[in-house]
Design a protein around this motif. Structure first.
Motif, short mmCIF file in Angstrom:
data_model
loop_
_atom_site.label_atom_id
_atom_site.label_comp_id
_atom_site.label_asym_id
_atom_site.label_seq_id
_atom_site.Cartn_x
_atom_site.Cartn_y
_atom_site.Cartn_z
N LEU A 71 32.99 -5.90 29.15
CA LEU A 71 33.78 -4.86 29.11
C LEU A 71 34.51 -4.64 27.54
CD1 LEU A 71 35.88 -3.63 30.98
CD2 LEU A 71 37.38 -4.86 31.46
N LYS A 72 34.49 -5.60 27.21
CA LYS A 72 34.75 -6.19 25.41
C LYS A 72 33.97 -4.62 25.00
CE LYS A 72 36.90 -8.20 21.76
NZ LYS A 72 35.22 -7.55 20.93
N VAL A 73 32.80 -5.39 25.08
CA VAL A 73 31.64 -4.75 24.46
C VAL A 73 31.74 -2.61 24.94
CG1 VAL A 73 29.08 -3.35 24.03
CG2 VAL A 73 30.34 -6.34 24.09
N ALA A 74 31.81 -2.44 25.83
CA ALA A 74 32.05 -1.09 26.38
C ALA A 74 33.30 -0.45 25.60
CB ALA A 74 31.80 -0.86 27.46
N THR A 75 34.36 -1.27 26.15
CA THR A 75 35.09 -1.11 24.77
C THR A 75 35.55 -0.67 23.67
OG1 THR A 75 36.71 -1.61 26.83
CG2 THR A 75 38.56 -1.33 24.58
N ASP A 76 35.03 -1.45 23.00
CA ASP A 76 34.56 -1.60 21.20
C ASP A 76 34.29 -0.06 20.47
OD1 ASP A 76 36.27 -3.20 20.96
OD2 ASP A 76 34.34 -4.80 20.62
N ALA A 77 33.14 0.33 22.19
CA ALA A 77 32.63 1.22 21.95
C ALA A 77 32.68 2.87 21.37
CB ALA A 77 31.16 1.07 22.40
N CYS A 78 33.94 2.86 22.73
CA CYS A 78 34.58 3.58 22.68
C CYS A 78 35.38 4.30 21.97
CB CYS A 78 35.35 3.85 23.67
SG CYS A 78 34.74 4.07 25.50
N VAL A 79 35.08 4.77 20.30
CA VAL A 79 36.05 5.00 19.43
C VAL A 79 35.42 7.27 19.26
CG1 VAL A 79 35.58 3.54 18.09
CG2 VAL A 79 33.71 5.16 18.13
N VAL A 80 36.82 7.32 18.60
CA VAL A 80 36.39 9.17 18.61
C VAL A 80 35.20 9.37 18.28
CG1 VAL A 80 37.72 11.00 17.15
CG2 VAL A 80 39.02 8.86 17.62
N GLY A 81 34.83 10.26 18.12
CA GLY A 81 33.30 10.80 18.20
C GLY A 81 32.35 10.19 18.61
N ALA A 82 32.34 9.08 19.79
CA ALA A 82 31.20 7.97 20.44
C ALA A 82 31.25 9.34 21.67
CB ALA A 82 31.89 6.93 20.44
N LYS A 83 29.74 9.07 21.84
CA LYS A 83 29.34 9.55 23.21
C LYS A 83 29.37 8.25 24.09
CE LYS A 83 24.87 11.61 22.73
NZ LYS A 83 23.33 11.85 22.29
N ILE A 84 29.79 9.09 25.36
CA ILE A 84 29.89 8.75 26.79
C ILE A 84 29.07 7.96 26.61
CG2 ILE A 84 31.06 8.97 28.97
CD1 ILE A 84 32.86 11.48 27.98
N VAL A 85 27.77 8.98 26.71
CA VAL A 85 27.01 8.09 27.25
C VAL A 85 26.16 6.35 26.98
CG1 VAL A 85 25.31 9.25 26.41
CG2 VAL A 85 24.37 8.10 28.35
N ASP A 86 26.44 6.52 25.18
CA ASP A 86 26.17 5.94 24.41
C ASP A 86 27.09 4.70 25.03
OD1 ASP A 86 23.69 6.91 23.47
OD2 ASP A 86 25.12 7.41 21.66
N CYS A 87 28.34 4.98 25.31
CA CYS A 87 29.36 3.63 25.84
C CYS A 87 29.14 2.90 26.58
CB CYS A 87 30.78 4.13 25.67
SG CYS A 87 31.42 4.99 24.15
N CYS A 88 28.67 3.78 27.94
CA CYS A 88 27.31 3.25 28.84
C CYS A 88 26.24 2.05 28.64
CB CYS A 88 27.14 4.40 29.72
SG CYS A 88 28.83 5.64 31.17
N GLN A 89 25.67 3.19 28.10
CA GLN A 89 24.69 1.94 27.21
C GLN A 89 24.92 0.50 26.99
OE1 GLN A 89 21.47 3.11 29.02
NE2 GLN A 89 20.86 1.04 29.01
N ALA A 90 25.85 0.76 26.14
CA ALA A 90 26.20 -0.08 25.26
C ALA A 90 27.06 -0.68 26.69
CB ALA A 90 27.66 -0.34 24.92
N GLY A 91 27.33 -0.84 27.36
CA GLY A 91 28.35 -1.72 28.49
C GLY A 91 26.64 -1.96 29.43
N ASP A 92 26.49 -1.31 30.41
CA ASP A 92 24.90 -1.56 30.52
C ASP A 92 24.11 -2.58 29.71
OD1 ASP A 92 26.32 -0.51 32.81
OD2 ASP A 92 24.17 1.29 32.33
#
Length: 385
Positions: free
Chosen positions: A49-70
């Motif tokens: 959850l922390k990894v996915a949260t940290d990935a969610c920044v301005v300009g980040a692709k949503i799918v990349d945030c999902c993949q980071a969490g997985d």
């Protein structure tokens, strides 16, 4: 922590979980391995959850945030229980619920394909939902935050604070012997105090080994179309406490079937698929995701979309549609896993809620005293030998 280590003070006892009665639940929770597996799964979910949260920044692709969490869920769970059991079998572990990143008026289940170009913007209200399991013992978590803003006010602050307080109140009420009859009313009253609505259809499920959504449910909002019979909380149960609030009507709808990318095998259903590619897709699902939800993105079979359509048409898969509130609505989502134990409810998936500035408060001030009470009394120091 090694395969044999346990940091939890529980009493070892061999049991057969085939009949999960209250007595067996008690014996199960006293096993170091059972409690340890729940808590390791929770540690993995918390880290992801922390990894996915940290990935969610301005300009980040949503799918990349999902993949980071997985990826984090797989990486974290891979650290544990790598020895085969006495029968030579590997311990199953990994993703129990794929990472979903739902934005603004999206309510839940958004986990797009790799070709999705949608990106996050400053001020987006993001809901992350995911889960891990170790040997079928599941821990799930969800939380809500706003990207790139330190001061959160207005309806977004209201839904986020209402979610947080409702979760804190309910987890303290769900103790052994308590009826679930008044839980919906409790959640509704919190929502009214903050001028928001409870989202319909959201349930808190009990969980068992390899079962992420048990038959024992607490419906957050009772409606003429959807009601749940009151039940009693029992000792040594496990629950995923799920709270979703909205500044809209609280009646989410699906907009596009093609957005649905999260599924789960319907183990009670059998059907002989006609198309070869459908059989290939279903064979991969049965081998890799026999009991837990998965995302289409995780499948390796090339003709995934065609195969999923036939599988769904014949009831072989349960789908998790992407749901929306009305445009402009604010939505907040909080989920935590807890174990019902003798000394209090043990919340094993946690996160730090983002600070908000809501000008609304609970009308029943006694609830603030309830929230101030610890879930578990502090441990007494062990006497020195």
């Amino acid at each position: 922590m090694s395969d044999s280590e346990s940091e939890y003070d529980v009493e070892e006892e061999e049991i057969d979980e085939s009949e999960f009665t209250c007595e067996n639940r008690a014996r199960a929770m006293k096993q170091p391995d059972v409690v340890t597996k729940y808590k390791i799964a929770a540690d993995c979910a918390n880290a992801a959850l922390k990894v996915a949260t940290d990935a969610c920044v301005v300009g980040a692709k949503i799918v990349d945030c999902c993949q980071a969490g997985d990826d984090s869920l797989e990486k974290e769970t891979a650290k544990y229980y790598n020895k085969k059991d006495k029968d030579g079998n590997k311990v199953e572990k990994g993703v129990a619920f794929p990472t979903c990143v739902s934005v603004n008026n999206q309510v839940c289940h958004a986990s797009p394909n790799a070709d999705c170009d949608a990106v996050l913007k400053e001020g987006d209200c993001v809901k992350i939902d995911l889960g891990a399991h170790i040997d079928g013992y599941v821990a799930t978590s969800a939380h809500t935050f706003v990207i790139g803003q330190d001061k959160i006010t207005g309806q977004v602050a209201d839904v986020m604070k209402a979610c947080e307080l409702a979760s804190e109140i309910v987890i303290r009420k769900l103790r052994p012997g308590a009826s679930t009859a008044d839980i919906s009313e409790t959640i509704e009253n919190v929502a009214k105090d903050f001028g928001v609505n409870v989202v319909e259809g959201v349930m808190t499920h009990n969980m068992k080994r390899f079962i992420i959504d048990g038959n024992k449910v607490i419906l957050n909002k009772q409606t003429p179309e959807m009601k749940a019979e009151p039940t009693e909380i029992e000792m040594y149960e496990t629950y995923a406490l799920d709270i979703v609030m909205s500044s809209g009507e609280g009646k989410p709808k699906q907009r596009d079937e093609r957005e649905t990318r999260v599924y789960k095998r319907a183990i009670e259903k059998n059907y002989q698929l006609k198309m070869a590619n459908s059989r290939a897709v279903f064979s991969e699902i049965s081998k890799r995701f026999p009991t837990m939800p998965f995302t289409a993105r995780a499948l390796q079979e090339k003709r995934v979309n065609f195969g999923l359509v036939e599988c769904c048409n014949h009831g072989l898969l349960h789908s998790y549609p992407v749901l929306y509130e009305k445009d402009g609505s604010a939505v907040a989502h909080i989920k935590s896993t807890f174990l019902v134990l003798k000394n209090g409810n043990d919340r094993i998936t946690t996160f730090a809620p983002q600070a908000v500035e809501s000008d609304k408060k609970l009308s029943d001030t006694a609830l603030y005293d309830l929230i101030a009470q610890p879930l578990k009394p502090p441990k007494k120091p062990k006497a020195k030998k």
